[in-house]
Design an enzyme around this catalytic site. Structure first.
Site, mmCIF file in Angstrom:
data_model
loop_
_atom_site.group_PDB
_atom_site.id
_atom_site.type_symbol
_atom_site.label_atom_id
_atom_site.label_comp_id
_atom_site.label_asym_id
_atom_site.label_seq_id
_atom_site.Cartn_x
_atom_site.Cartn_y
_atom_site.Cartn_z
ATOM 1 N N HIS A 88 0.788 -1.130 0.008
ATOM 2 C CA HIS A 88 0.089 -0.093 -0.001
ATOM 3 C C HIS A 88 0.841 1.253 -0.032
ATOM 4 O O HIS A 88 2.042 1.169 -0.008
ATOM 5 C CB HIS A 88 -0.684 -0.113 1.327
ATOM 6 C CG HIS A 88 -0.186 0.137 2.480
ATOM 7 N ND1 HIS A 88 0.117 1.271 3.010
ATOM 8 C CD2 HIS A 88 0.202 -0.954 3.556
ATOM 9 C CE1 HIS A 88 0.790 1.032 4.044
ATOM 10 N NE2 HIS A 88 0.737 -0.109 4.625
ATOM 11 N N CYS A 91 3.957 -4.506 6.265
ATOM 12 C CA CYS A 91 3.416 -4.322 4.967
ATOM 13 C C CYS A 91 4.586 -3.967 4.131
ATOM 14 O O CYS A 91 5.830 -3.524 4.602
ATOM 15 C CB CYS A 91 2.340 -3.166 5.185
ATOM 16 S SG CYS A 91 0.934 -3.756 5.987
#
Length: 390
Positions: free
Chosen positions: A319, A337
């Protein structure tokens, strides 16, 4: 003497004529004693299942056959009078049901057949289908006409526990336009029931057409539990897009059709903290969000991140994160992430589809069953085929 001789001859002739007449008379009387032909047989029926049968599986073949005659009409009805569709053979000696039966129903035969004796005989008899204690539903993860990535597993999630897994697995088929080696594997129960995945030995060949069929209605799952309905899907494997995510390189590389199409600066999970590592292994893209709220009590954050592509169910996403743009390409500082710049995250987001593999390497913690619902590719092929019930 001559007259007497003539008289004697006349007597002999008369006697012979008398004997001859007697012989003819005897022959005529014998012909009247020939036995009469046997009576022609009446119609005789054979039912499948047998008349009076109980606990019949609703997928079992159903038919009636007549010997020594022909069928005039046949009807098989449920308790409400609804008829089951069927086909009468061309020679009118058998009738076979084509309509599906249902669970827990009392069925009754009716109709007639004419025997060789010329008499009409009635069809009669009943049978009962099995009444499950429970019916389990299975749900496929990939719907009709979808296009998915080359690492996409086929998943069937049941809404309860399956005891006889071999029986269920025998009811599953996968057909492909390109030859593929694959196998079903049972994973631990999750989301309230059993689950089975189909994984290929290698990634799916690009552009493969796939049809999966699960003939589950009528399957005995064990313990009085049966399959509720059949399910199926036809879908397509799309282009081959594979993400190469080497944490030590601080880059995220996108390969499409075997060629590099993107190379983005990235930041991965902080290697010094096992709780913040990005897990090494083959992840699978499962969903994506233009805006995704991310909350962690452990690390005390509550954020909305842009262009978030989920790659595992343990909270790992690719992301955008403007806060780490300055170290993307040089340091790994995230909570697990993979961070990209806003523009790069949007560019990758636009290309990602369900089933794309993300191959993470260079981190000290491995992806495992603890990390989410799609960990199929963390197992060797031998380990995977060992999960089959067959």
């Amino acid at each position: 003497m001559q007259r007497r001789t003539g008289v004697i001859l006349a007597v002999v002739v008369v006697a012979l004529l008398a004997v001859g007449i007697g012989a003819v008379t005897f022959a005529t009387r014998s012909s009247t004693l020939v036995a009469a032909p046997p009576p022609k047989p009446a119609a005789a029926f054979t039912y499948d299942p047998a008349a009076g049968a109980t606990g019949v599986n609703p997928t079992a073949p159903v038919s009636v056959r007549v010997a020594n005659g022909t069928l005039n009409d046949v009807a098989l009805r449920d308790a409400q009078g609804k008829t089951v569709e069927g086909t009468l053979a061309d020679d009118r000696t058998s009738w076979t049901a084509s309509g599906r039966l249902t669970y827990g129903v009392h069925y009754t035969w009716s109709g007639t057949a004419t025997g060789e004796d010329g008499n009409a005989a009635p069809l009669q008899g009943t049978f009962d289908t099995v009444a499950p204690t429970r019916q389990l539903r299975g749900v496929l993860n990939i719907g009709d006409d979808r296009t998915v990535g080359v690492a996409a597993p086929i998943q069937i999630q049941f809404d309860g526990h399956v005891d006889d897994r071999a029986a269920v697995e025998r009811a599953l088929t996968v057909e492909t336009s390109t030859p593929v080696e694959g196998a079903w594997g049972w994973l631990p129960d999750e989301n309230g029931g059993s689950r089975i995945h189909y994984r290929t030995k290698e990634y799916w060949p690009a552009n493969t057409k796939v049809k999966v069929s699960a003939k589950l209605f009528g399957v005995d799952y064990g313990g009085g539990v049966y399959g509720r309905t059949d399910i199926s899907s036809s879908f397509t494997i799309g282009r081959s897009q594979i993400v190469k995510a080497d944490a030590n390189s601080h880059r995220l590389i996108v390969m499409r059709g075997g060629k590099q199409v993107a190379n983005y600066p990235a930041s991965y999970g902080l290697a010094s903290d096992p709780d913040r590592n990005t897990r090494s292994g083959v992840h699978v893209v499962s969903e994506k969000f233009t805006d995704k709220r991310m909350v962690s009590e452990q690390f005390d954050y509550d954020l909305v991140e842009k262009w978030a592509v989920r790659m595992s169910n343990n909270g790992e996403f690719i992301h955008a994160n403007p806060d780490t743009t300055g170290v993307q390409g040089s340091s790994n500082v995230t909570h697990g992430c993979i961070n990209l710049s806003t523009d790069n995250a949007k560019a990758y987001y636009d290309t990602a589809i369900y089933g794309d593999p993300v191959e993470v390497t260079g981190t000290p913690v491995k992806l495992s069953a603890r990390d989410g619902d799609i960990w199929d590719w963390t197992l060797s092929w031998d380990q995977w085929t060992g999960l089959s019930a067959l």
